[in-house]
Write a protein that holds these residues in place. Structure first.
Motif, mmCIF file in Angstrom:
data_model
loop_
_atom_site.group_PDB
_atom_site.id
_atom_site.type_symbol
_atom_site.label_atom_id
_atom_site.label_comp_id
_atom_site.label_asym_id
_atom_site.label_seq_id
_atom_site.Cartn_x
_atom_site.Cartn_y
_atom_site.Cartn_z
ATOM 1 N N MET A 1 0.985 -0.981 0.142
ATOM 2 C CA MET A 1 -0.028 0.029 0.080
ATOM 3 C C MET A 1 0.949 1.414 -0.045
ATOM 4 O O MET A 1 1.806 1.228 0.565
ATOM 5 N N THR A 2 0.370 2.261 -1.040
ATOM 6 C CA THR A 2 1.234 3.369 -0.876
ATOM 7 C C THR A 2 0.981 4.328 0.267
ATOM 8 O O THR A 2 -0.181 4.710 0.777
ATOM 9 N N ARG A 3 2.200 4.887 0.846
ATOM 10 C CA ARG A 3 1.823 5.577 2.054
ATOM 11 C C ARG A 3 1.969 7.207 1.540
ATOM 12 O O ARG A 3 3.200 7.592 1.044
ATOM 13 N N LEU A 4 0.807 7.732 1.538
ATOM 14 C CA LEU A 4 0.443 9.127 0.991
ATOM 15 C C LEU A 4 1.068 10.118 1.978
ATOM 16 O O LEU A 4 0.399 10.212 3.223
ATOM 17 N N THR A 5 1.804 10.842 1.731
ATOM 18 C CA THR A 5 2.204 12.190 2.588
ATOM 19 C C THR A 5 1.653 13.302 2.271
ATOM 20 O O THR A 5 1.698 14.561 2.886
ATOM 21 N N SER B 1 -15.439 -1.727 -9.103
ATOM 22 C CA SER B 1 -15.336 -1.300 -10.431
ATOM 23 C C SER B 1 -14.783 0.217 -10.612
ATOM 24 O O SER B 1 -14.267 0.481 -11.563
ATOM 25 N N GLY B 2 -15.165 0.972 -9.703
ATOM 26 C CA GLY B 2 -14.395 2.417 -9.527
ATOM 27 C C GLY B 2 -12.941 2.500 -9.721
ATOM 28 O O GLY B 2 -12.641 3.606 -9.947
ATOM 29 N N LEU B 3 -12.562 1.427 -9.068
ATOM 30 C CA LEU B 3 -10.922 1.533 -9.172
ATOM 31 C C LEU B 3 -10.412 1.263 -10.667
ATOM 32 O O LEU B 3 -9.213 1.488 -11.017
ATOM 33 N N LEU B 4 -11.217 0.896 -11.673
ATOM 34 C CA LEU B 4 -10.878 0.985 -13.166
ATOM 35 C C LEU B 4 -10.359 2.664 -13.265
ATOM 36 O O LEU B 4 -9.636 2.604 -14.390
ATOM 37 N N ALA C 1 -7.211 4.557 -2.176
ATOM 38 C CA ALA C 1 -7.345 3.121 -2.781
ATOM 39 C C ALA C 1 -6.897 3.435 -4.454
ATOM 40 O O ALA C 1 -6.173 2.671 -5.025
ATOM 41 N N LEU C 2 -7.378 4.708 -4.836
ATOM 42 C CA LEU C 2 -7.188 4.736 -6.427
ATOM 43 C C LEU C 2 -5.714 5.065 -6.621
ATOM 44 O O LEU C 2 -4.997 4.610 -7.598
ATOM 45 N N GLU D 1 -4.035 1.664 -6.743
ATOM 46 C CA GLU D 1 -4.218 0.971 -7.754
ATOM 47 C C GLU D 1 -3.658 1.520 -9.126
ATOM 48 O O GLU D 1 -3.106 0.831 -9.790
ATOM 49 N N ALA D 2 -3.449 2.845 -9.225
ATOM 50 C CA ALA D 2 -2.654 3.340 -10.102
ATOM 51 C C ALA D 2 -1.024 2.896 -9.977
ATOM 52 O O ALA D 2 -0.412 2.830 -11.200
ATOM 53 N N VAL D 3 -0.442 2.886 -8.955
ATOM 54 C CA VAL D 3 0.702 2.444 -8.878
ATOM 55 C C VAL D 3 0.874 0.948 -9.191
ATOM 56 O O VAL D 3 1.839 0.711 -10.019
ATOM 57 N N LEU D 4 -0.253 0.161 -8.988
ATOM 58 C CA LEU D 4 -0.147 -1.394 -9.652
ATOM 59 C C LEU D 4 -0.225 -1.287 -11.196
ATOM 60 O O LEU D 4 0.280 -1.970 -11.956
ATOM 61 N N ALA D 5 -1.053 -0.429 -11.445
ATOM 62 C CA ALA D 5 -1.394 -0.330 -13.041
ATOM 63 C C ALA D 5 0.113 0.100 -13.697
ATOM 64 O O ALA D 5 0.261 -0.460 -14.659
#
Length: 309
Positions: free
Chosen positions: A1-5, A135-138, A215-216, A219-223
């Motif tokens: 999981m990305t740690r957002l600062t 589906s919103g994570l698309l 979450a987005l 998911e973008a990092v995974l993309a």
């Protein structure tokens, strides 16, 4: 999981750009991305890469179609302008010389051993599409692909057309061409407007939901990682041109930092040395330029000062 600062009150378009910087950089500097952006891939391997993209876009856009009423996706759902599956099919058909390219021996051979990264990518997209809760994570995958096609993809288009000697009418590179909504190919200013529209649409769809924003970004990092994995299965060029220092690698997505707006070759040591040589030839040594410039400015100051008095 990305740690957002970052402050999660910022729009999702800003958080995605900032939160994916490292993933973006890793993908765009991969070896396969370099081959693609420098136009080094053999023609047959470029077609194989289009097969991979067609598989990925088919899965992603089918999911977007099925979830178009999702309030997260609805503001950016504009398939008449954004959808790439059909244009990819058109490019493959042109390059293989047949509209029935899915029956072509080259594609049939590809189907017998679809690269694992392609399968992984498609499975992730289908998994997200299978439930209204996910589906919103698309949106994260659409962001990485569409904004990339609208950004670095425009550079790749020109390179591909030149290397593979494609016709000027757009055949073979329709994947990189977007409509302006009036049946014509979008120009640079219209491309910029389309990107702004997309960012605004993402912001509207996501709103202030901070949990969704996190979450987005994840998911973008995974993309980005899934796209980077596609490059790992590309076969190296038979005649590499070794142009790493002369062509910037900008395969997809938005520039991670403003610095990427300046091609890296403009600041290489060899280029700086060549600029120095030009200065020496035109004006003498650099320190002489500085001295002469100082003398000139001092004289200008004195003349101006006397005139003002």
């Amino acid at each position: 999981m990305t740690r957002l600062t970052e402050d999660l009150s910022q729009p999702i378009s800003v958080l995605l750009r900032k939160g994916t910087q490292q993933a973006h950089k890793a993908a765009e500097h991969s070896q396969g991305a370099g081959w693609l952006t420098r136009g080094e891939l053999d023609r047959e391997e470029y077609i194989r890469f289009l097969f991979m993209l067609w598989n990925v876009y088919s899965a992603m856009e089918q999911g977007l179609d099925e979830a178009q009423s999702n309030t997260i996706l609805q503001p950016t759902y504009r398939p008449a302008v954004l959808a790439r599956t059909e244009s990819l099919s058109s490019d493959i058909a042109f390059l293989l010389g047949t509209a029935e390219w899915q029956y072509h021996p080259v594609y049939q051979q590809y189907l017998r051993s679809i690269p694992q990264p392609v399968t992984n990518y498609m499975e992730r997209l289908k998994s997200l599409s299978s439930s209204p809760e996910t589906s919103g994570l698309l949106l994260a995958h659409a962001y990485v692909r569409y904004l990339g096609d609208l950004s670095g993809g425009q550079f790749i288009r020109r390179r591909i057309a030149k290397v593979y000697e494609l016709p000027d009418n757009g055949d073979g590179i329709r994947f990189y061409l977007f409509s302006n909504g009036n049946g014509e190919d979008a120009g640079p200013s219209e491309i910029r407007e389309l990107k702004e529209w997309y960012r605004d649409g993402m912001n509207a769809g996501v709103g202030d939901n901070e949990e969704l924003k996190e979450a987005l970004v994840d998911e973008a990092v995974l993309a980005f990682k899934l796209n980077q994995d596609l490059f790992t299965v590309l076969r190296g060029p038979s005649n590499p041109t070794n142009q790493e220092k002369t062509i910037p690698t900008i395969p997809y997505a938005e520039p991670p930092t403003p610095n990427t707006l300046v091609p890296s070759e403009l600041v290489t040591g060899s280029t700086l040395r060549s600029h120095k040589k030009r200065i020496n030839v035109l004006f003498g040594r650099p320190y002489e330029v500085v001295v002469l410039g100082a003398v000139f400015l001092m004289g200008l100051f004195l003349v101006t000062n006397n005139w003002m008095q």
